[in-house]
Design a protein around this motif. Sequence first.
Motif, PDB file in Angstrom:
ATOM      1  N   ARG A  64      67.900  13.914  63.135  1.00  0.00           N
ATOM      2  CA  ARG A  64      68.915  14.931  62.895  1.00  0.00           C
ATOM      3  C   ARG A  64      68.284  16.124  62.182  1.00  0.00           C
ATOM      4  NH1 ARG A  64      74.284  11.510  61.083  1.00  0.00           N
ATOM      5  NH2 ARG A  64      73.636   9.498  61.907  1.00  0.00           N
ATOM      6  N   GLU A  88      71.615   7.862  73.489  1.00  0.00           N
ATOM      7  CA  GLU A  88      72.941   7.651  72.910  1.00  0.00           C
ATOM      8  C   GLU A  88      73.607   8.989  72.605  1.00  0.00           C
ATOM      9  OE1 GLU A  88      75.510   4.399  71.249  1.00  0.00           O
ATOM     10  OE2 GLU A  88      73.748   4.435  72.539  1.00  0.00           O
ATOM     11  N   ASP A  89      72.905   9.868  71.927  1.00  0.00           N
ATOM     12  CA  ASP A  89      73.397  11.211  71.596  1.00  0.00           C
ATOM     13  C   ASP A  89      72.279  12.207  71.804  1.00  0.00           C
ATOM     14  OD1 ASP A  89      76.192  10.972  70.189  1.00  0.00           O
ATOM     15  OD2 ASP A  89      74.965   9.408  69.259  1.00  0.00           O
ATOM     16  N   ASN A 121      68.272   5.001  72.360  1.00  0.00           N
ATOM     17  CA  ASN A 121      68.566   3.592  72.139  1.00  0.00           C
ATOM     18  C   ASN A 121      67.533   2.764  72.906  1.00  0.00           C
ATOM     19  OD1 ASN A 121      69.626   1.049  71.772  1.00  0.00           O
ATOM     20  ND2 ASN A 121      71.622   1.503  72.682  1.00  0.00           N
ATOM     21  N   SER A 152      67.606   7.734  65.169  1.00  0.00           N
ATOM     22  CA  SER A 152      68.274   9.036  65.203  1.00  0.00           C
ATOM     23  C   SER A 152      67.452  10.082  64.464  1.00  0.00           C
ATOM     24  CB  SER A 152      69.669   8.946  64.568  1.00  0.00           C
ATOM     25  OG  SER A 152      70.536   8.177  65.355  1.00  0.00           O
ATOM     26  N   SER A 177      69.375  10.770  69.629  1.00  0.00           N
ATOM     27  CA  SER A 177      69.419   9.355  69.264  1.00  0.00           C
ATOM     28  C   SER A 177      69.126   8.478  70.481  1.00  0.00           C
ATOM     29  CB  SER A 177      70.795   8.988  68.693  1.00  0.00           C
ATOM     30  OG  SER A 177      71.108   9.762  67.566  1.00  0.00           O
ATOM     31  N   ARG A 229      71.133  16.681  66.977  1.00  0.00           N
ATOM     32  CA  ARG A 229      70.906  15.240  66.864  1.00  0.00           C
ATOM     33  C   ARG A 229      70.379  14.696  68.186  1.00  0.00           C
ATOM     34  NH1 ARG A 229      75.366  10.728  64.874  1.00  0.00           N
ATOM     35  NH2 ARG A 229      74.120   8.871  65.290  1.00  0.00           N
ATOM     36  N   ILE A 231      68.569   1.823  67.686  1.00  0.00           N
ATOM     37  CA  ILE A 231      68.664   3.280  67.773  1.00  0.00           C
ATOM     38  C   ILE A 231      67.837   3.941  66.678  1.00  0.00           C
ATOM     39  CG2 ILE A 231      70.237   5.249  67.695  1.00  0.00           C
ATOM     40  CD1 ILE A 231      72.468   3.335  68.603  1.00  0.00           C
TER      41      ILE A 231
END
Length: 470
Positions: free
Chosen positions: A137, A158-159, A150, A135, A148, A146, A133
Amino acid sequence: MTETKIKRLTKAAALAAAMLTLAMPANALGAQSNDTELSELRAQIAMLQQRLEALEAREKQAQAAPQPVAATAPAAPAPAPDSVTVKLGTKGLVFATQDKQYSFSINTRVQADAHFFPDNADGTDEVFLRRAIVSFRGQAGIMKWRVSPNFASSVNMEDAWIELDFSDALHLTTGKLLSVEGLENFQSNAKLLFMERGLPNNMTPGREIGVKLDGKLGSSIYYGLSVTDGALDGNSANNNVNLSDEMLLSGLVKISPFAADKNSPLAGLTFGVSGSVGSENTSLDGSTDRSMKYKTSGRNTFLSVQTGTLLNGTRYRLNPQATWYYGSIGVLSEYILSSYEMSRGGVAQTVDNNGWTVQASYVLTGEANTFAGVKPAHPFSLGESGWGAFEVGMRYNVFTADKAMFEGGSATILAGSGSVQKASAIGASLKWHMTDNLLWALNYEVTDFSGLGADKDSEQALMTRLQIDF
């Protein structure tokens, strides 16, 4: 000007002294003199002497003091309010303005796993990337965000969320975000006691698409409310797809009644309950989002729902939970009940699945055990005395499917081929927290299968992980 005055006073004092000297012999010879004039001259000489001494003292002070520089160099300019600092540390690469109103950071997480099955029938030995991952931010005033992705097997998100941080008590978040259901979901996958979450976690999605309102009230109460598209049990993909026109309403309340007393052994005790309710109207077709598969910690499916099954009615979850952390001790427990209205081949069933887990851990090297993970007091470093922190733990977890899933003939049964009704797992964990960013983990777990469905032998899984979280 001071030197001129000194010279003038010096001359005046000398002249007065000379006149007085001339007058004195005349008196000595007996000549008549005016005593009054002599007294006045003496007084003037004394006054002039005092002024002369005062001016000389000031002159010495002026000479001793630092002399002003004709042209001073300009002072270094103060940093501009919007100038940026760059910091590389245990929290990744962070860019931030001086006033902390704007920031941007880049973080990475890589989990390289290996699974070994003593019985070849339980699974295939393999080494693979569980997560890779990156990320990104950011923060701009009250807005945080955010993203993220993967990259472990295939690229998935993921996010991906935006948050308005009004205060500790009020956060508004929208996007692909953390569900308010499932205690273990609130723990980062980098900080879990075991490499994989427990069997009950099959009934709660890690991420959902929707809107969430949450916050902390004082030091003891946390709440969360969300409206989401309602990801299915046994499915964590949630690829920004609403399976029907229905939404899921979820809520969570957690209370830490003794949090204010930091010295109390119960300060780290937290109780909570989450739940959700909604309707579902979709058909399972085996695709990524429209499938329900329940897995062991060895990532093997032990229960699935047949393709063609209709989800057409009320669905809800109930999730009481508790944690306790004190010194080097950590305990976590939760229960999950998940209910669906399902039908296949024209036969409708109410399916109530449930599961529970309890786990305990102890940090052998004495560091604090927390829900957010263990921070080594003496990070491991070659050639140095530090060896990091060592943590051991055990877990027992159970999943039980509703017997209604196994009723009926081949055209109406809900459970897929090879499914079993109940899975019970007991496991042990060893974690070596080498540094804040580097971790090695070793798990061994045995899962027994029982109840209705297929006759399935126990699964023995030995799993290890090397993790970088930076």
